[in-house]
Scaffold this active site. Structure first.
Site, short mmCIF file in Angstrom:
data_model
loop_
_atom_site.label_atom_id
_atom_site.label_comp_id
_atom_site.label_asym_id
_atom_site.label_seq_id
_atom_site.Cartn_x
_atom_site.Cartn_y
_atom_site.Cartn_z
N ASP A 157 -7.00 -97.67 32.23
CA ASP A 157 -6.72 -97.30 33.61
C ASP A 157 -7.61 -96.13 33.98
O ASP A 157 -8.04 -95.38 33.11
CB ASP A 157 -5.27 -96.80 33.74
CG ASP A 157 -4.28 -97.93 33.74
OD1 ASP A 157 -4.70 -99.07 33.95
OD2 ASP A 157 -3.09 -97.65 33.54
N GLU A 195 2.11 -104.07 -9.23
CA GLU A 195 3.44 -104.01 -8.62
C GLU A 195 3.59 -102.78 -7.71
O GLU A 195 4.43 -102.76 -6.82
CB GLU A 195 4.52 -104.04 -9.71
CG GLU A 195 4.82 -102.71 -10.41
CD GLU A 195 3.78 -102.34 -11.48
OE1 GLU A 195 2.83 -103.12 -11.66
OE2 GLU A 195 3.91 -101.28 -12.10
N ASN A 220 -0.98 -97.99 -16.98
CA ASN A 220 -0.34 -98.35 -15.73
C ASN A 220 -0.02 -97.12 -14.89
O ASN A 220 -0.14 -97.12 -13.66
CB ASN A 220 0.94 -99.14 -16.01
CG ASN A 220 1.51 -99.73 -14.75
OD1 ASN A 220 0.82 -100.45 -14.04
ND2 ASN A 220 2.75 -99.39 -14.44
#
Ligand code: ADP
Ligand code: MG
Length: 810
Positions: free
Chosen positions: A304, A262, A657
């Protein structure tokens, strides 16, 4: 016009300083109110609007109800940590993006106190006299008091894409693009009172998700779906085995938190946003998150010449004058530059030619002009000699001027140009061009009533030098090492362009040079078959840039294309990365993805290097985080299949986690560039290649197999569940930390943050195992030295696995 001036109480000389201040106080600033940023408290609270967080809070409440305050506390702490991490990430991304927006300041050219000034568009006020030029964007609602073929694009208001000719007395709306011509207007309305202000919502663009964010989002969804199915099965199994409802629920929710990536989208956005900030500090302002990742995969730069590869500081170094006096007259009068002290206002070519004519005096009144543009490559002015006679003066690309000449002026003798004189002049042009000089031809005639630009009298040539930029050669070489092809696109002469391209290393032995004229004649098939070999495009018209981009893209290239004029806008939009110049027109800047503040080619190369670094870093943490998710899911599946208890409890899963989304992952996103960043060919834009996905799966599998085997072995040998779980949990954490080391860069910059992140997490893990208070919370127990040895040996398999995969999987 008198009328308009008096309506707005102003004059052709513009407002005075004091009047400007008075009016700014009265009318406010010329700003469209932007959407107010979300207040911080809302930003913080919005972190709680998330299914996982909601489930965690429910789990916490449930455990409180059954009197398990420790678990409730752990869960709430995890919720708080998660939301704080999320909040900080979102806040930093938002700041980075809005700081960049502030770097893109809109300017306006005004006349105040009879002086031309460039000001911030927000400081405009009613009655200001605004000067509009080709490529500028109207900074407010204006009413025109002067117009020279002024054509505007108002499609954003009317939907009508056709340019509209605007005449004196017409309104010009704020945000209108001047497609051609020039004009002067009086500011009529500013800010929210303008037409566009009244419909302000429509111009508030939303930041779109980048392809990478979409793909990572998809991967996240697939993983989430798998994780949810596994969680539901685990939930059901535990319930059937008679474990309490609340406990089972907590386990299932914590498992979901550990198995669903998540945190990934937030880290991704943050990394891209910080990358933009870093690029801005080296003068490349990237306007969209999208371009940061595209830059890294760029395969061709079309650049350029003038001002990007060269200094755009010109001076006349050679001359071939048949009639010096007439050439000086044309130099002086057919010229739009002015020199004030040391400062040049106007274009560089004109400036150099004006310097060339220094000391020559003439004051014939100019009555008309056919302006210079990149398609015509010449300009003409018409002057009054006396009440009846006019003189027409032209200068421009020499072969184009010569084509329009019928005579030459040999010190006052007018002769018809014959084949021989023509050949002489053409030889002279070639000779000067081969020395990398920009050659300009001069011609005139007395008005004969016919078309202005025909039957002219040729007077001479000058050659201007425009030295290449110091660092351009090295930057071109860097590109070649990095597998990026560089093409030069210029309006200049073939020979001039080739000479400079050779000097810079853009034009090589086997490379080809093509002119716009030749390109026009090629069929699509012919062009496609030679496009890779063409290194220099000379005398091209801006519209041809579109064909160049399209053809290169059709071969699968990621094309960066530079441009500065209005006519470049479509090609800039079409290019994978449109690059505008800091001193370019508003219109080109708007169509571009990136703006080079310093107009410098080498800045593009720096941005590409930065892009590649970001790409690598994203790959690092995506791989790290997702392989952990896969590892967690597979471990749970494995132990369930073996009919073992779950190896991790809820508190442990929540800690896992945090290790995963926390320091190791974040620091992997901050690594320096790999040593070989600019020595390897560009990668395709796809970070989640099959190879990477396979690596992620194998890394997860290695973690799961090791953890499952050690866990079952401990149980089999009679260890307590608590002991077996502590060992499995620690092993899994050590796997993560070593896997973070797998991801670190081989860079000149040290990986000290990754090491610190890993070390810090490891120390916390020791505290969790040995500190009595934490042992209670995490339900762990001390492990001894033999057990540590086993953990170390088993966990190091993840390093070996990565080493092998580096060789086998690409
Ligand atoms: P580039 O693509 O290199 O920027 P430009 O568009 O500036 O080239 O110029 C293209 C050609 O137009 C030049 O080679 C020159 O022949 C002509 N040209 C440029 N500036 C002027 C000028 N001020 N007056 C007349 N001719 C010009
Ligand atoms: Mg140019």
């Amino acid at each position: 016009m008198k009328n308009q001036l008096s309506t707005f109480e102003t004059s052709p000389e513009g407002l005075s300083k004091s009047e400007v201040i008075r009016r700014q106080e009265k009318y406010g600033l010329n700003k469209i109110n932007e959407e107010k940023p979300t207040p911080l408290i809302i930003l913080f609270l919005s972190q709680f609007v998330d299914i996982l967080i909601a489930l965690l809070i429910i789990a916490a409440i449930a455990s409180m109800i059954i009197g398990d305050f420790i678990d409730a506390g752990v869960i709430l702490l995890a919720v708080l940590l998660n939301t704080i991490i999320g909040f900080i990430q979102e806040y930093r991304s938002r700041n980075a993006v809005s700081n960049l927006k502030d770097l893109i300041v809109k300017k306006a050219i005004v006349r105040r106190e009879n002086e031309i000034q460039e000001i911030n568009a927000s400081e405009l006020t009613i009655g200001d006299i605004v000067i509009l030029e080709e490529g500028s964007k109207s900074p407010a609602d204006l009413v025109l008091i002067e117009s020279k073929d002024l054509n505007c694009d108002e499609s954003f208001l009317t939907g009508e894409s056709e340019a509209i000719l605007k005449e004196i007395g017409d309104d010009i709306y704020m945000e209108s693009n001047v497609i051609s011509g020039h004009g002067i207007g009086i500011v009529k309305n500013i800010g929210m009172k303008t037409e566009i202000g009244k419909i302000a919502e429509i111009i508030q663009e939303k930041e779109e998700a980048t392809p990478l964010e979409i793909r990572v989002g998809k991967l996240g969804k697939i993983l989430s779906a798998i994780a949810i199915i596994v969680c539901i099965i685990i939930f059901a199994l535990e319930l059937l085995q008679g474990v309490g409802l609340v406990e089972t629920f907590m386990t299932a929710v914590s498992l979901a938190v550990a198995a669903i990536p998540e945190g990934l989208p937030a880290v991704l956005t943050l990394t891209l946003a910080l990358g933009m900030t870093e690029m801005a500090s080296s003068n490349a302002i990237v306007k969209r998150l999208l371009s940061v990742e595209t830059l890294g995969s760029c395969t061709i730069i079309c650049s350029d010449k003038t001002g990007t590869l060269t200094e755009n500081k010109m001076s006349v170094v050679e001359e071939y004058l048949l009639n010096k006096d007439k050439t000086l007259l044309i130099s002086k009068l057919c010229n739009n530059a002015t020199i004030k002290g040391d400062k040049l206002i106007g274009n560089q070519t004109d400036g150099a030619i004006l310097n060339f004519a220094e000391g020559y005096e003439s004051s014939l009144e100019r009555i008309d002009e056919i302006p210079l543009n990149s398609n015509r490559k010449m300009m003409t002015t018409i002057h009054r000699l006396d009440s009846e006679n006019k003189i027409i003066l032209s200068k421009g690309a020499p072969e184009i001027i010569l084509d329009k000449c019928k005579y030459i002026d040999n010190d006052g003798n007018i002769e018809i140009i014959n084949a021989k004189t023509k050949e002489n002049i053409l030889n002279k042009i070639n000779e000067m061009s081969e020395k990398a000089l920009r050659v300009i031809g001069f011609a005139y005639k007395f008005d004969d009533g016919a078309k202005a630009e025909e039957n002219l009298i040729f007077t001479g040539l000058v050659g201007l030098i425009d030295p290449p930029k110091q660092n351009a050669k090295k930057a071109v070489n860097d590109c070649i090492n990095a597998g990026i092809a560089v093409k030069m696109i210029t309006g200049d002469h073939e020979k001039t362009a080739s000479a400079i391209a050779k000097n810079l290393g853009i034009l090589t032995e086997k490379g080809r040079v093509i002119t716009g004229h030749e390109l026009e004649k090629l069929t699509d098939e012919e062009y496609l078959s030679s496009v890779e070999d063409i290194q220099v495009y000379a005398r091209v018209k801006p519209a041809q840039k579109m064909r160049i981009v399209e053809t290169l893209k059709s071969l699968g290239n990621i094309v960066a294309m530079t441009g500065d004029g209005v006519n470049d806008a479509p090609a800039l939009k079409k290019a994978s990365i449109g690059v505008a110049m800091g001193n370019g027109t508003d219109v080109s800047k708007e169509s571009a993805d990136m703006i080079l503040q310093d107009n410098d080619f080498s800045t593009i190369v720096k941005a590409i290097k930065e892009g590649r670094k970001i790409y690598d870093n994203i790959k690092r943490f995506v791989k790290f985080q997702v392989s952990t998710n896969v590892g967690a899911i597979l471990t749970i599946v494995g132990t369930s299949l073996l009919n073992l208890p779950l190896p991790f409890n809820p508190a442990q899963l929540l800690w896992l986690n945090i290790v995963m989304d926390g320091p190791p992952a974040q620091t992997l996103g901050m690594e320096g560039a790999e040593k070989d960043t600019m020595k390897r060919p560009p990668e395709t834009g796809d970070i989640l290649t099959k190879g990477t996905l396979l690596q992620i799966f194998i890394l997860g599998l290695v973690m799961a197999i090791g953890t499952t085997i050690i866990f079952s072995w401990e149980i089999y040998n009679g260890a307590t569940t608590k002991k077996a779980m502590t060992i499995a949990f620690t092993l899994f954490v050590v796997y993560q930390l070593l896997n973070a080391l797998n991801g670190k860069a081989n860079s000149d910059k040290s990986s000290k943050y990754v090491y610190l992140g890993v070390l810090g997490s490891f120390i916390l893990q020791l505290l969790i195992i040995y500190l009595p208070q934490l042992q209670v919370i995490f339900r762990t127990t001390a492990i001894d030295i033999t057990e540590w040895v086993i953990i170390a040996i088993v966990a190091s398999t993840i390093l070996v696995a990565q080493k092998i995969m580096n060789k086998v999987i690409k």
